[in-house]
Design an enzyme around this catalytic site. Structure first.
Site, PDB file in Angstrom:
ATOM      1  N   SER A 327      22.283  25.731  70.938  1.00 37.14           N
ATOM      2  CA  SER A 327      22.078  27.014  71.812  1.00 37.14           C
ATOM      3  C   SER A 327      20.953  27.606  71.539  1.00 37.14           C
ATOM      4  O   SER A 327      20.492  28.642  72.502  1.00 37.14           O
ATOM      5  CB  SER A 327      23.411  27.849  71.729  1.00 37.14           C
ATOM      6  OG  SER A 327      24.507  27.272  72.429  1.00 37.14           O
ATOM      7  N   ASP A 351      31.164  31.154  85.191  1.00 32.72           N
ATOM      8  CA  ASP A 351      31.415  30.351  84.085  1.00 32.72           C
ATOM      9  C   ASP A 351      33.033  30.207  84.023  1.00 32.72           C
ATOM     10  O   ASP A 351      33.611  31.075  83.163  1.00 32.72           O
ATOM     11  CB  ASP A 351      30.840  30.887  82.817  1.00 32.72           C
ATOM     12  CG  ASP A 351      31.034  30.073  81.502  1.00 32.72           C
ATOM     13  OD1 ASP A 351      31.893  29.031  81.785  1.00 32.72           O
ATOM     14  OD2 ASP A 351      30.390  30.292  80.596  1.00 32.72           O
TER      15      ASP A 351
END
Length: 685
Positions: A327, A351
């Protein structure tokens, strides 16, 4: 009458013989005179030189190798003199018997014999080879008293390289070692062959290798009168050697030592760079090794231990270790989207905790909250789905074209050898990398995982650190440098090495500010908020967790069910202060799990050192090593309270250069000054 004729005949024969004898004598004297004239006149100059060479030998004077010091003048590599016992195989009839007899006078271990045999195999053209190094005064006296027994054996004074801090910074410093036959052949074919006459050791790795030309110095010579046995009896003329220059690193060795101690026994790498100049402040690869082991030839047991260890201590992870960025890649993906006009900061993406594409479910970590994400929240909370969809929208080639200028997938050009390029994938790369047609095709599903720093993505910590420095500075780029400057030991002139600006990345300031502010949010309310609580400065960062091995469809990861070497890696990239970054860092702790739990705490303590002049307490260091720390605990200390291993001393660069310029050889180990004393790690075998 007959008698008279006989007498006359005898006289004529006598006169003929006398004339012939006289002619022969005159001819001989003529030939002798001619030969003497030829030798004395025509061949005078040539024979004079040959006669002089029988009496005079030209001996090279090997220069003192230059010092390596850190940015504050702490000596990291120096020299000291010691006696060695050396054998000249060409002058010894029975080598094995001679060694056995020497072992009765001087302690010669089996490892000494093995090393000597290896040197014999590798260095057949050398005149003499050491069988024992670093003799004591008592051993020298014992051998000298019985020297007549050992023709072809001598005790010589040699300079030895010393790394006072032992294993601290070993991967960046490298080491020197004896020249092998291949290296000797290469030197003989180069323009510097004359300068390496008599030199037996050269840099093999790291700074020692890359700056060999600066550190070696200029070889001198002396003419000595020799006896019939070839032993020097009188010095006739001398041209002194010029010592090597002092190499001043950009590294702060106290910071380097602190970071290495924070890793403890864990594996990983860290690179910290000043975005304003490209100077590398810390260059860590864990585990380390003691470079002193290699100076005089490492023994087979130590080599086997280092070479066969599962932890791979000889691997320079900062320079050659490649990892998926996880990430930590997301801020760069967001910057690429802004720069390519693919998304605005306010674009909203839902999401739900997973992303479906081509019948495959791409998941998110269980701790993600999900919901409606804009760009800032997606970075702060590390939304996988946001970046899955972004990667799908951009495609692999646009991702590659936007992020290649940051240095991903290419060498940074740092000033040490051995750097690898990593991998930023593209369709063109895949066509080159694979031979079969079905393998060369790029599949849309392969793009999805690129958005969260997985898939084919594979970078070094050096690349991640330089990319973070570029992003935090608004696109300004410098070539990363471990060496700050070179100090000439004769003139005192200082030659700057760092701060070489290269073509900047064309980034819009308002878009850069969006990413920087989002990364700041990570440290305030995001995944590293607990670690940076109470910090006396503002910073930006991004945590990351990267898979060490792939997972099957719908397979859930569990650290408890896999071997330690197969667990996820913990990463963190960061910069500080927020408004005017002075330092950018990339950290990985191998197989340590979440970035916020293992990598971010190391970055926090590094920032505290650089920006606040603070060193964590011993209890905090212990907690960080165990991976259980967040914000620092205990009472912080001043950086001068951080003790370095060994006895390195602090030698201001100007003084070090001036002392080296004298060309004086260091004192024997028993009378070394504080700045020269060896320490920190086992002595070379």
């Amino acid at each position: 009458m007959t008698e008279i004729k006989n007498v006359e005949q005898e006289l004529r024969r006598f006169h003929t013989r006398l004339f012939a004898a006289a002619a022969f004598v005159l001819l001989c004297f003529g030939l002798l005179t001619f030969r003497l004239t030829h030798l004395q006149v025509a061949k005078h100059e040539e024979l004079s030189v040959r006669a002089e060479n029988n009496r005079i030998a030209v001996v090279p004077i090997v220069p003192n190798r230059g010092l390596i010091v850190d940015r504050n003048g702490v000596v990291l590599a120096n020299n000291y003199s010691a006696y060695t016992l050396e054998l000249m195989p060409a002058r010894i009839d029975d080598l094995e018997a001679t060694i056995n007899q020497l072992a009765e006078v001087i302690d010669i271990q089996p490892r000494d014999r093995k090393r000597f045999k290896r040197l014999m195999d590798e260095s057949k053209n050398f005149e003499s080879l050491p069988i024992r190094t670093k003799l004591t005064d008592e051993e020298v006296a014992r051998f000298t008293a019985q020297r007549y027994r050992f023709p072809g054996v001598e005790v010589k004074a040699r300079l030895f390289r010393n790394y006072p801090l032992g294993d601290v910074g070993s991967h960046l410093l490298g080491y020197i070692g004896r020249i092998n036959q291949a290296e000797k052949d290469a030197i003989d074919d180069s323009e510097s062959a004359a300068n390496y006459r008599g030199t037996e050791y050269i840099g093999k790795l790291g700074i020692e290798q890359s700056y060999e030309a600066e550190l070696h110095g200029t070889t001198g010579f002396e003419e000595v009168e020799t006896s019939a046995s070839g032993r020097a009896v009188r010095r006739l003329h001398s041209n002194p050697a010029t010592p090597g220059n002092t190499v001043v690193l950009s590294i702060d060795i106290r910071l380097q030592a602190l970071v290495e101690s924070l890793y403890g026994d864990r594996r990983g790498a860290l690179v910290a760079i000043d975005p304003r100049s490209g100077e590398v402040l810390a260059f860590v690869s864990k585990p380390t090794f003691d470079p002193n082991l290699f100076v005089d030839g490492i023994d087979s047991e130590s080599w086997k231990e280092l070479n066969e260890s599962l932890d791979k201590p000889l691997l320079n992870r900062a320079l050659r270790g490649t990892y998926p960025p996880g990430s930590t890649f997301k801020p760069f993906m967001a910057m690429a989207a802004l720069n390519a006009n693919k998304r605005s900061p306010s674009t909203l993406i839902n999401d739900p905790g997973f992303f479906m594409f081509g019948g495959h479910r791409y998941g998110s970590p269980e701790n993600e909250r999900g919901g409606i994400m804009d760009m800032r929240r997606a970075i702060v909370e590390s939304s996988n789905v946001y970046f899955y969809t972004l990667a799908n929208e951009m495609g692999v080639d646009l991702i590659h074209d936007q992020l290649a200028p940051f240095g991903f997938g290419r060498k940074t050009g740092i000033d040490v050898e051995g750097e690898v390029s990593g991998l930023l994938p593209s369709t063109q790369w895949k066509r080159r990398a694979y031979k079969r047609a079905d393998q060369q095709k790029w599949y849309a599903g392969e793009t999805i995982s690129l958005g969260i720093g997985q898939g084919y993505n594979s970078f070094t910590m050096l690349q991640l650190a330089t990319a973070t420095a570029t992003l935090s500075s608004g696109g300004q780029r410098y070539e990363p440098r471990l060496v700050r400057r070179i100090d000439d030991v004769l003139t005192g002139a200082q030659r700057q090495i760092s701060a070489h600006a290269i073509t900047p990345v064309d980034l819009k300031p308002d878009q850069v500010e969006v990413i920087r502010e989002a990364m700041h949010g990570v440290t305030v309310s995001g995944t590293s908020a607990r670690v940076f609580a109470g910090a006396g400065y503002q910073s930006g960062g991004k945590t990351g967790t990267a898979q060490a091995v792939g997972l099957k469809q719908n397979e859930k990861y569990s650290a408890n069910r896999v071997q330690e070497h197969l667990r996820d890696h913990a990463l963190y990239v960061a910069f500080a202060p927020l408004e005017n970054p002075q330092i950018a860092v990339a950290v990985i702790v191998e197989n340590a799990g979440w970035g916020a739990g293992a990598a971010a705490p190391i970055a926090r303590r590094l920032f505290d050192y650089v920006l606040l002049g603070q060193v964590p307490s011993e209890e905090d260091i212990a907690a960080t090593r165990a991976g259980t720390s967040a914000a620092p605990i205990g009472t912080p200390r001043h950086i001068q309270d951080l003790a370095l291993p060994g006895n390195p001393g602090l030698v201001p660069v100007a003084i070090a250069a001036a002392s080296a310029a004298t060309g004086a050889r260091p004192a024997p180990p028993s009378v070394l000054t504080t700045a020269e004393a060896p320490g920190g790690g086992a002595a070379p075998p």
